[in-house]
Scaffold this active site. Sequence first.
Site, mmCIF file in Angstrom:
data_model
loop_
_atom_site.group_PDB
_atom_site.id
_atom_site.type_symbol
_atom_site.label_atom_id
_atom_site.label_comp_id
_atom_site.label_asym_id
_atom_site.label_seq_id
_atom_site.Cartn_x
_atom_site.Cartn_y
_atom_site.Cartn_z
ATOM 1 N N ASP A 1 -1.088 6.636 6.721
ATOM 2 C CA ASP A 1 -1.159 5.201 6.969
ATOM 3 C C ASP A 1 -2.072 4.947 8.178
ATOM 4 O OD1 ASP A 1 -0.572 2.596 6.388
ATOM 5 O OD2 ASP A 1 1.251 2.544 7.575
ATOM 6 N N LYS B 1 0.842 -1.204 0.000
ATOM 7 C CA LYS B 1 0.000 0.000 0.000
ATOM 8 C C LYS B 1 0.882 1.262 0.000
ATOM 9 C CE LYS B 1 -2.283 -1.492 3.741
ATOM 10 N NZ LYS B 1 -1.740 -2.851 3.895
ATOM 11 N N THR B 2 1.876 1.295 0.892
ATOM 12 C CA THR B 2 2.772 2.456 0.937
ATOM 13 C C THR B 2 3.563 2.558 -0.368
ATOM 14 O OG1 THR B 2 3.011 2.063 3.301
ATOM 15 C CG2 THR B 2 4.590 3.579 2.314
ATOM 16 N N ARG C 1 6.626 -7.979 1.256
ATOM 17 C CA ARG C 1 7.532 -7.504 2.317
ATOM 18 C C ARG C 1 8.208 -8.689 3.001
ATOM 19 N NH1 ARG C 1 4.461 -4.652 6.594
ATOM 20 N NH2 ARG C 1 4.446 -2.889 5.190
ATOM 21 N N THR D 1 -5.534 -1.495 7.089
ATOM 22 C CA THR D 1 -5.757 -2.942 7.073
ATOM 23 C C THR D 1 -7.224 -3.221 7.409
ATOM 24 O OG1 THR D 1 -5.022 -2.901 9.378
ATOM 25 C CG2 THR D 1 -3.409 -3.613 7.748
#
Length: 350
Positions: A131, A86-87, A239, A180
Amino acid sequence: MSIVSSTSGLVGSSPQSEKKSSLLKASRLDEEVLCSKDDGLRPKRLSDYIGQSELKQVLGIAVKAAIGRGDALDHVLLYGPPGVGKTTMALVLAEELQVQSRITSAPALERPRDIVGLLVNLKPREILFIDEIHRLPRVAEELLYPAMEDRRLDLTLGKGSTARTRTLDLPPFTLIGATTRAGALSSPLRDRFGLIHRLDFYDLNDLQAIVHRTSSLLDLSITSEGCKEIAGRCRGTPRIANRLLRRVRDFAAVRGGASSIDACLVDEALNLHQVDSRGLDASDRRFLSLLLMSHGGGPVGIETLAASLGEDSSTLETVIEPFLLQIGFIQRTSRGRVITTSGRNHLEKI
Ligand code: ADE
């Protein structure tokens, strides 16, 4: 394009969130903070970004249209499990739009001046990335409504009978929110995003391609079977794939001898780190064992599981459960969590 992070720091680094986090959460948040730094591994453009093809297509069109109009991109809400990009996608969008992005995390916006400071410093078409947007304090959320909708900041100056209101015009800007837990956003906030998209776990081919790409950037020699082994053990999450690759790189460097990292070496390295053949780590297995051994396989309530594991239930719901649900090892029922036959079989095998 450069990245500016807000005063209170990057993703998840507010003192409050640190205080509350359990060991598990802390280690995964540390990972997030580390990965938030530009380590040169993140894809920079949409064309470098592997996977999430539907999302890339939708955002690619929106970016081109916004550039064509000379306007800001519409506000974007990205939701999905931790670590799925997402980032990274927010930073890619800034690069595509050739603008700066300001990055912050919702819990850091405690006082009205935190969000006001960010908004008044925005230049035309810039990106504000928030975020964990489901954790936005109420005052920040209320200041955001007119800012998002009418590019207007309504400020109250002074207190009591001398209080005055003042309105500031803001330049066109794009708010990118990441979460999330999309369901935890209030509907007035959710409704102000023009583009709302879920990022999903990645399939094996995409993950293999991501491991291959990262290996090249790290100048590592690894066979395609080695990449596939990491891809199969990273819980569908880039990640984690990149983190496992770094552990395998350390193992290979210390062990020495191999000219290229193969599946066998990956297996040895990841076994050492207790990452099993399906990518479950010690916390996942503890969750499954508790469900099976102490509660006869369920159904059992999430709060009971959380108390036994010393975790908070939202960590279990956002970090541990999504992947176990995805691979069919557990089910959520109205009476609580239940282990499935595949979940039982996996525990018996290890
Ligand atoms: N590294 C981490 N995520 C990635 C992605 N989606 N594409 C390319 N490289 C990545």
